[in-house]
Design a protein around this motif. Structure first.
Motif, PDB file in Angstrom:
ATOM      1  N   LEU B 118      43.942  -3.785 -71.851  1.00  0.00           N
ATOM      2  CA  LEU B 118      42.981  -3.550 -72.924  1.00  0.00           C
ATOM      3  C   LEU B 118      42.986  -4.779 -73.829  1.00  0.00           C
ATOM      4  O   LEU B 118      44.014  -5.119 -74.413  1.00  0.00           O
ATOM      5  CB  LEU B 118      43.374  -2.289 -73.702  1.00  0.00           C
ATOM      6  CG  LEU B 118      42.527  -1.923 -74.926  1.00  0.00           C
ATOM      7  CD1 LEU B 118      41.083  -1.604 -74.536  1.00  0.00           C
ATOM      8  CD2 LEU B 118      43.135  -0.716 -75.656  1.00  0.00           C
ATOM      9  N   VAL B 119      41.837  -5.452 -73.914  1.00  0.00           N
ATOM     10  CA  VAL B 119      41.734  -6.692 -74.680  1.00  0.00           C
ATOM     11  C   VAL B 119      41.217  -6.383 -76.088  1.00  0.00           C
ATOM     12  O   VAL B 119      40.170  -5.757 -76.240  1.00  0.00           O
ATOM     13  CB  VAL B 119      40.769  -7.687 -73.994  1.00  0.00           C
ATOM     14  CG1 VAL B 119      40.744  -9.015 -74.755  1.00  0.00           C
ATOM     15  CG2 VAL B 119      41.184  -7.918 -72.548  1.00  0.00           C
ATOM     16  N   VAL B 120      41.986  -6.820 -77.105  1.00  0.00           N
ATOM     17  CA  VAL B 120      41.580  -6.593 -78.490  1.00  0.00           C
ATOM     18  C   VAL B 120      41.588  -7.936 -79.231  1.00  0.00           C
ATOM     19  O   VAL B 120      42.554  -8.699 -79.147  1.00  0.00           O
ATOM     20  CB  VAL B 120      42.541  -5.614 -79.202  1.00  0.00           C
ATOM     21  CG1 VAL B 120      42.070  -5.343 -80.635  1.00  0.00           C
ATOM     22  CG2 VAL B 120      42.649  -4.300 -78.444  1.00  0.00           C
ATOM     23  N   ASP B 121      40.519  -8.223 -79.934  1.00  0.00           N
ATOM     24  CA  ASP B 121      40.366  -9.463 -80.687  1.00  0.00           C
ATOM     25  C   ASP B 121      41.229  -9.404 -81.956  1.00  0.00           C
ATOM     26  O   ASP B 121      41.098  -8.474 -82.758  1.00  0.00           O
ATOM     27  CB  ASP B 121      38.875  -9.595 -81.042  1.00  0.00           C
ATOM     28  CG  ASP B 121      38.540 -10.920 -81.709  1.00  0.00           C
ATOM     29  OD1 ASP B 121      39.404 -11.466 -82.418  1.00  0.00           O
ATOM     30  OD2 ASP B 121      37.402 -11.383 -81.512  1.00  0.00           O
ATOM     31  N   ALA B 122      42.110 -10.402 -82.120  1.00  0.00           N
ATOM     32  CA  ALA B 122      43.013 -10.404 -83.278  1.00  0.00           C
ATOM     33  C   ALA B 122      42.242 -10.489 -84.600  1.00  0.00           C
ATOM     34  O   ALA B 122      42.707 -10.004 -85.628  1.00  0.00           O
ATOM     35  CB  ALA B 122      43.991 -11.574 -83.183  1.00  0.00           C
TER      36      ALA B 122
END
Lengths: 271, 638
Positions: B118-122
């Motif tokens: 799961l890719v989450v933008d910092a």
């Protein structure tokens, strides 16, 4: 000991039996290559030694003599009901296509006439996801409209081993039981099960150049070329596949003729 | 150079999900490059493309375009597979790019995956699609999840920001029953902490992304669970009948007695059949496709489920499902659909849509009449015939189903039996039972009492007025000289059923016993009035079956709000506070009768009106003249 080949095989047998239960009449495309021969062997496993439907070779009369010999041998040994279906001549193909793609289109047209004649509701094919980018998009049960065309932009969802097995009159399903296998899996399976394969896959010396050459993928003699390789046994093939960076269909000219030639072929119903 | 020989042979399938522009494509490009998985020439091609487009920095997301040979945007909409490898094993990335039809493709892809990234933008943290995708992962039963907090270079590789976003993601995942096995700070653009560690984030002591992927495991066949062998087909070869199928869970041995559901018939396994023939083969485990032969020719067909006697699936004609809907045509209450689970196929009707969940904000709507495209809902489904059912929590293979609308798969979901009981009929435990005939006929009993016996079965919510009505009708009948008796829910639970609680199973047993008692009392010539919530159709149908000629179902009708306002025993209040569990109407279902003999509306009518209505109905039915007339009618008919 249950290992990963058993798992791949079990998944394929499950799909084969699903199709057999749901689709009648059913047929299978047998190109006589390693993939569809491995698939055919799994069909025999699914039905306890039988092949309860016809297998069809789309014959352009351009296959290599070793391929025809291998066909005749297996028809006899495995008691196959084989339809040797003659494809329409190249002159009848769409003249706007590049020459090799046009030549490959003969199989597509041949398949169309075969389907018209036999009215198959389901047709097994031995394609794999890792062969080519577009094949990676395929579904296991892949619906085709009456003219065989494939709408890859709007495919049915497919999950949890549940498939779309019903469709409007006139359409049919291509069923792909070995979609989840890779090239090396197929060879390991051939090795483990001792499944016969055509000798052209093994390297032999080219008389003109003196180089060791073998076929990665078998097709018609005008479209398919051997690649340089020292692999002269199934063990050597498996070893080679572990390290090679040459793609499997690199010996197939129609794939790369123009940027989207394979796409065009597939959308029109190519395997 | 790849070291194929020392590697695990089997590839692990990974799905990459996350909000748009959080860096999925860049991550894939980088992952391929950093693990040396780009085919020869692709890197140079990428440099070329970037130079042509006038960007200095390499745009890793272009790798996907080049790699997939998908120049035409229009075709980048389906599940595609991309291969890469680490020292340990090969991976397949199941990528579902594009936004149109995303859910359909994501489910087709993610359902085959062993693990998810799961890719989450910092810089942005959790967004709508982060939530939606995570929710779909939870619905699909994904248990191996790596979260990557991407674009760490945009937040100065700040450990505080990483902690903050990690906490937010973790909190959200926990709220939907998911658990992030690893949370890794990365910069896909810079290649930090993907395959290589990073000096800029030396504060992070955990694993890099590829190291976390290497920790994930392939699902091993569920051998230790109860046997489930769904019959896929029946072949007849050489006089032999072979049941073929895949052992979904558990294992099966030659000599085992196998119970088939829903038919409830058993037979012994005489052989495990495989090809090429192998006489040494005496057992098979989960995942194997086999054939079996049986010692008896019992009726078995596709869809039947084989189990051992000890742990069979439940039998029910009603179940619940937590499902996602993919079709543009909404799922509607009252409509019938085909469902498939394992190899079984059944037609079900949507009895109720209990809850619709918005996957963006997890907002809930109770009691809806339809479920639209890409929504998730909890529904109650009913079939005509009895089905063999395994809830998802018991069996992950058979506890999930797909639902068809016309030819197409329109949705799917997990099955649960919350609030519903197993309806498997238990045969009498003792054998050698012989029914004895009475010497007194029903007619003589009726003549003796001056009226016919009968069962008047009140059903309705707690507080609908069943007991009040029953006692008043009993008194009025008694005063007129009828022989009558009330069986009341609470009263019976003091004695006959004092060993039973309120679980679905106990409720079913409660009603079964009362049904048998009312049948005996009616047989004895009494007018029996029963006052039980009896919330399940199946249980009331069983009570009817115990004495079909005498049974009258009377629906004492008042809506939940009215009953809750009345709350004569203060039970609703307790249920709402949570001190009573499984309270009908609150957290346990009430299934109103479909075709009751009579409906008494206590919401709009006063008690006396209702009593008179019932009284008229009862007296009409038990009157001896009626009895005679009906007998004469029967005689003429014969």
């Amino acid at each position: 000991m249950y290992n990963y080949l058993d798992e791949l095989e079990a998944k394929s047998i499950y799909i084969i039996r699903e199709a057999y239960n749901k689709l009648d009449p059913l047929g299978m495309m047998w190109s006589i290559g390693k993939d569809s021969t491995a698939l055919l062997y799994m069909v025999r496993k699914a039905f306890f030694g039988r092949v309860p439907f016809p297998v069809a070779l789309l014959d352009t009369e351009q296959e290599m003599p070793e391929v025809y010999a291998f066909r005749d041998r297996l028809i006899k040994e495995w008691d196959l009901d084989c339809i040797n279906w003659k494809c329409p001549p190249e002159e009848e193909m769409d003249m706007t296509l590049p020459p090799n793609t046009r030549s490959a289109m003969r199989k597509t047209e041949g398949l169309k006439t075969l389907m018209e004649e036999y009215k198959f509701k389901g047709m097994f094919g031995g394609i794999r996801r890792d062969e080519q980018g577009l094949r990676a998009k395929e579904r296991v049960f892949s619906p085709r409209s009456f003219d065989g065309s494939w709408d890859f932009k709007d495919q049915p969802p497919e999950f949890w081993d549940q498939y779309k097995t019903e469709f409007p009159e006139g359409a049919h399903l291509r069923v792909h039981p070995i979609l989840h296998w890779t090239e090396i899996d197929i060879w390991r399976y051939h090795q483990r099960e001792n499944i016969p394969f055509c000798e052209l896959y093994l390297a032999r010396e080219d008389k003109e150049t003196g180089k060791m050459m073998r076929y990665r993928s078998l097709g018609e003699k005008n479209l398919t070329f051997p690649v340089e390789s020292p692999a002269d046994s199934i063990e050597a093939i498996i070893e080679e596949l572990g390290v090679t960076e040459v793609s499997e269909r690199s010996g197939r000219s129609m794939d790369t003729e123009t940027e989207d030639s394979f796409e065009k072929l597939r959308a029109r119903g190519y395997m | 150079m790849k070291k194929q020989s020392q590697k695990a042979m089997q590839q692990l399938r990974v799905v990459i999900v996350g909000h748009v522009d959080h860096g999925k494509s860049t991550l894939i490009g980088r992952l391929l490059y950093d693990t040396n998985s780009l085919p020869a020439g692709k890197y140079e091609e990428l440099q070329e493309i970037c130079k042509r487009r006038g960007t200095d920095a390499l745009e890793w997301s272009f790798v996907l375009d080049a790699f997939q040979a998908e120049r035409d945007q229009a075709i980048t909409i389906d599940t595609t597979q991309i291969w890469f490898s680490t020292e340990m094993r090969d991976y397949v990335i199941i990528d579902a790019p594009g936004h149109r039809e995303f859910l359909k493709n994501m489910i087709s892809g993610a359902a085959q995956a062993d693990a998810a990234i799961l890719v989450v933008d910092a810089t942005e943290g959790v967004r709508e699609q982060t939530k939606r995708h995570a929710y779909m992962l939870s619905l699909l039963g994904m248990r191996q999840i790596a979260v990557v907090i991407n674009k760490m270079d945009m937040v100065d590789h700040s450990t505080e920001r990483f902690e903050e976003v990690s906490k937010e993601v973790d909190h959200y995942l926990k709220s939907i029953g998911l658990n992030a096995n690893y949370i890794v700070p990365i910069s896909a653009r810079e290649g930090d902490m993907i395959a290589n560690r990073s000096d800029k984030m030396d504060w992070y002591k955990g694993k890099s992304l590829t190291e976390t992927l290497d920790c994930f495991e392939l699902e091993s066949p569920p051998l230790s669970r109860s046997l489930r062998f769904p019959v896929q087909d029946v072949y007849r070869y050489n006089e032999e009948r072979i049941l073929v199928g895949r052992v979904e869970t558990g294992s099966i041995k030659k000599g085992d007695t196998i119970l088939f559901s829903p038919t409830n018939e058993s037979a012994k396994v005489t052989n495990i059949k495989v090809w090429p023939e192998d006489s040494a083969r005496v057992s098979a485990g989960a995942g194997e496709c086999i054939g079996i032969t049986l010692d008896e020719r019992i009726f078995v067909e596709r869809g039947h489920i084989g189990s051992h006697n000890e742990n069979p699936p439940m039998l029910s004609n009603v179940f619940r499902a937590n499902l996602f809907w993919l079709s543009a045509k909404p799922l509607k209450q009252g409509n019938s659909y085909k469902v498939r689970y394992g190899t079984n196929e059944a037609t079900v009707t949507v009895q109720s849509i209990d809850r619709v969940i918005d996957t963006d904000d997890l907002g809930q709507t109770e009691k809806a009449s339809e479920v639209g495209k890409n929504a998730v809902a909890e529904v109650t489904l009913r079939s005509r015939e009895m089905l063999a059912i395994d809830p998802y929590t018991d069996n992950q293979k058979l506890g999930r189903m797909v639902i068809y609308d016309g030819y197409d798969i329109a949705g799917g979901g997990s099955i649960n039996m919350d609030g519903y009981a197993d309806q498997r009929e238990n045969a009498p435990k003792s054998q050698n039972i012989f029914m004895v005939d009475h010497l007194i006929t029903d007619e003589r009993r009726a003549l003796n009492k001056g009226h016919k016996g009968g069962i008047f079965w009140f059903t309705g919510l707690s507080g609908a007025g069943k007991s009040t009505l029953a006692m008043a009708v009993e008194k009025a009948l008694f005063d007129k000289g009828y022989h009558t008796y009330v069986l009341d829910g609470d009263n019976v639970r003091y004695g006959l059923n004092s060993d039973l609680g309120f679980s679905p199973e106990d409720r079913a047993e409660n009603i079964r016993r009362v049904g048998e008692v009312t049948a005996l009392m009616a047989d004895a010539g009494l007018i029996v009035i029963s006052a039980f919530i009896s919330p399940y159709r199946a249980d009331r149908d069983k009570a009817r079956a115990a004495s079909p000629d005498n049974f009258n179902e009377i629906y004492v009708e008042a809506d939940l709000k009215t009953c809750e306002n009345r709350d004569p025993k203060g039970l609703y209040k307790k249920a709402r506070q949570g001190s009573i569990k499984q309270f009908t109407g609150v957290d346990s279902p009430y299934e109103a009768p479909e075709n009751p003999e009579m409906v008494v509306n206590t919401q709009d009518n006063d008690v006396q009106t209702c009593v008179n209505q019932v009284l008229r109905y009862v007296e009409d039915l038990v009157r001896l003249e009626t009895y005679e007339t009906s007998r004469k009618e029967k005689a003429i008919a014969i």
